[in-house]
Design a protein around this motif. Sequence first.
Motif, PDB file in Angstrom:
ATOM      1  N   THR A   1      -4.104   6.540  -5.328  1.00 15.41           N
ATOM      2  CA  THR A   1      -5.037   6.430  -4.208  1.00 15.41           C
ATOM      3  C   THR A   1      -5.454   4.977  -4.059  1.00 15.41           C
ATOM      4  N   VAL A   2      -5.331   4.452  -2.867  1.00 16.74           N
ATOM      5  CA  VAL A   2      -5.764   3.085  -2.581  1.00 16.74           C
ATOM      6  C   VAL A   2      -7.161   3.177  -1.972  1.00 16.74           C
ATOM      7  N   ASP A   3      -8.189   2.927  -2.773  1.00 14.98           N
ATOM      8  CA  ASP A   3      -9.554   3.108  -2.273  1.00 14.98           C
ATOM      9  C   ASP A   3     -10.286   1.805  -2.011  1.00 14.98           C
TER      10      ASP A   3
ATOM     11  N   CYS B   1     -10.370   7.698   0.453  1.00 15.70           N
ATOM     12  CA  CYS B   1     -10.569   6.256   0.635  1.00 15.70           C
ATOM     13  C   CYS B   1     -11.987   6.003   1.133  1.00 15.70           C
TER      14      CYS B   1
ATOM     15  N   GLU C   1      -5.094   6.557 -10.180  1.00 12.96           N
ATOM     16  CA  GLU C   1      -4.013   7.528 -10.280  1.00 12.96           C
ATOM     17  C   GLU C   1      -4.412   8.852  -9.647  1.00 12.96           C
TER      18      GLU C   1
ATOM     19  N   GLY D   1       1.877   8.070  -6.134  1.00 15.79           N
ATOM     20  CA  GLY D   1       0.809   9.053  -6.317  1.00 15.79           C
ATOM     21  C   GLY D   1      -0.546   8.442  -6.524  1.00 15.79           C
TER      22      GLY D   1
ATOM     23  N   ARG E   1       0.831  -1.200   0.000  1.00 17.87           N
ATOM     24  CA  ARG E   1       0.000   0.000   0.000  1.00 17.87           C
ATOM     25  C   ARG E   1       0.873   1.260   0.000  1.00 17.87           C
ATOM     26  N   GLU E   2       1.966   1.225   0.753  1.00 19.68           N
ATOM     27  CA  GLU E   2       2.859   2.377   0.778  1.00 19.68           C
ATOM     28  C   GLU E   2       3.542   2.579  -0.568  1.00 19.68           C
TER      29      GLU E   2
ATOM     30  N   ALA F   1       2.223   1.910  -3.497  1.00 18.45           N
ATOM     31  CA  ALA F   1       1.232   2.541  -4.374  1.00 18.45           C
ATOM     32  C   ALA F   1       1.081   4.019  -4.051  1.00 18.45           C
ATOM     33  N   LYS F   2       1.026   4.329  -2.791  1.00 14.89           N
ATOM     34  CA  LYS F   2       0.890   5.732  -2.412  1.00 14.89           C
ATOM     35  C   LYS F   2       2.121   6.534  -2.825  1.00 14.89           C
TER      36      LYS F   2
ATOM     37  N   GLN G   1      -6.008  11.333  -6.987  1.00 17.37           N
ATOM     38  CA  GLN G   1      -6.183  11.281  -5.542  1.00 17.37           C
ATOM     39  C   GLN G   1      -7.673  11.387  -5.213  1.00 17.37           C
TER      40      GLN G   1
ATOM     41  N   LEU H   1      -6.506   0.579  -7.050  1.00 17.25           N
ATOM     42  CA  LEU H   1      -5.750   1.830  -7.101  1.00 17.25           C
ATOM     43  C   LEU H   1      -6.304   2.738  -8.188  1.00 17.25           C
TER      44      LEU H   1
END
Length: 611
Positions: free
Chosen positions: A578-580, A604, A599, A576, A569-570, A572-573, A601, A597
């Motif tokens: 967003t992990v929703d 969540c 792109e 840039g 998860r880190e 992916a963040k 932002q 994910l």
Amino acid sequence: MGVFLIAAMALAVTAAMPATVGSRVGFVAANVLMAATALFAWRSGNVSLRSVVIVAFVARAMFLVLPPTLSDDAWRYLWDGLVTANGINPYLLTPDDPRLLGLGQLIPLERINSPGYFSVYPPVSQTVFALTGLATRLIESPWAGYAVLKLLAAGAETATLLMLVRLVRDGRALVHYAWNPLVIIETWGQAHSEVFMLPLLAGTLLAVRADRYRLAGVLLASAVWVKLYPLLLLPLLWRRGGWRSVWPSLATLIVLALPFAHRNVPANVGESLSLYTQHFEFFAGPYFAIKPLFVTPLDDGGDSAAALLRWVLVAGVLIVYAIDWWRRLALDASMLAILGLYILTATTVHPWYLLGLFALPAMSRRPRWHWLFLGLVSSVTYLRYVGLEDVYVAATWIGWGGWLALLPLAWLPVVIQQRGRSKARRVLAALGDEAERPTVLDLGCGEGEVGLALRDTECRVTFADLADFASDAARPFVRYDGLRLPFEDKAFDAVVLYFVLHHADDAEAVLREALRVGRRVVVVESVYRTPGELRLLTFLDKLANRLRGGSQMADQEEHLHFRTADAWRELAKGLGATVDFVREHGSLPHRQATFRLREQQQPCNTTDRGG
């Protein structure tokens, strides 16, 4: 590798000439060496289609000089051909009939097997034999007829190999057929009539892929009149082609049978077939295994065992038909299942009976190890003809025992397909319902099982990977260089990375490209929590890859990069994204996590741990 194969072929040809114990042992040893060479080439993966084909033809050409020293079937072919060339129906007179006494001057009766029985070879085979008979009659030598037979067999097998090249286009997938010692020996070496069936089966599959069902019907019906058992395959074709394939196949069966039609033919052929199906016994492991169950003081149990196996064949074929209709199986897979059932329930299994079981798996790019092993061991049965009966008996049990031990590997594609459906459900749960018939890129698709399962849910799927070992159905396929995908920005509604990133040498680069071309990216990864779990996960991943892809997957073992769920998860963040959507699932020994994910932002909105 080709040099070793050709050297082994030279040894096999030389050893097969004299019928002595020492030479036959050398012949079997050469078979083992050839099989080992093919296996090594497959495992290495460094074999091009061009080199496979060139070496295959060089090896085959060496066997053209081999006389019929391993089997006497060729003499029966030549006899039937000579009878037909003299205007006599080969189904109406047995070779020992006094009315055929004059033909014995060209082909001595003692060379012909089963001289007291009518011919059982179907009309297309008889037509081929008739060409050899014309040569025998013209030159007044059976060797002229045998030369014609060998050339016709070589032509038929060449056509088969070239069609397989067109169907497969992959040297590694083809090597188990092209370099198979049994294939080469029994076709170019001994010219068994099964060789004339092989191009018709391959041609049937090519015609089906081109949606030419009329041609497919003609070809498969012609195969029936080479060897009778392809008759069991016709319903598989009819289910797919409907009336377009039914009437051409029925018409072909009738037209090809007409030149040999006579009211006595069915009874005569049926009488002879009983010899092979009820009285002959050879290398038939299942039959030998159940035969003792039926032994009585007045019966050796053979007839009862054979009768039971015939019912097993009927029931098994009906089950294959039902599964084929219900699950919409690939045609070559269903054909292979029925041919396998035929061999399993036979009372006589000569090595050349297995030829179709080597050609069909090449089309699906998956070696069937149980049949390959049985085929290799079947070559040991040639030692029986030089007096080594105990070796033959041992080979029968070793061959079929190995077949049974390797059988679970045949179910691996089925397991992969079922797992693909389960994985697809997980992907769909992560995608949600944001698009109707979404466009999906299955990146790092492997065999393509996830994308194919998604396609069944009306997703429009494109497949991509570093190497193409996807199934033929996994198309369109794009070869990916690992750096940049050949697609415009946001070309897909979703990109799926299922157990891909831990294999990537640069996971960040792969994920960055996925975010570029997809509006959403679904990542499913194996995860761990402790160092011990990491070691176990690494071991299991290597084992699974070896079972699935052999050397094709071995290079990926050099850079396995597993992470914890939080670390993915880190990552992916950090790009840039967003992990929703996050869902952790599974437990030891295989914990997994699914991420969605974007792109852009966005806040969540879904986190689900458990399940």
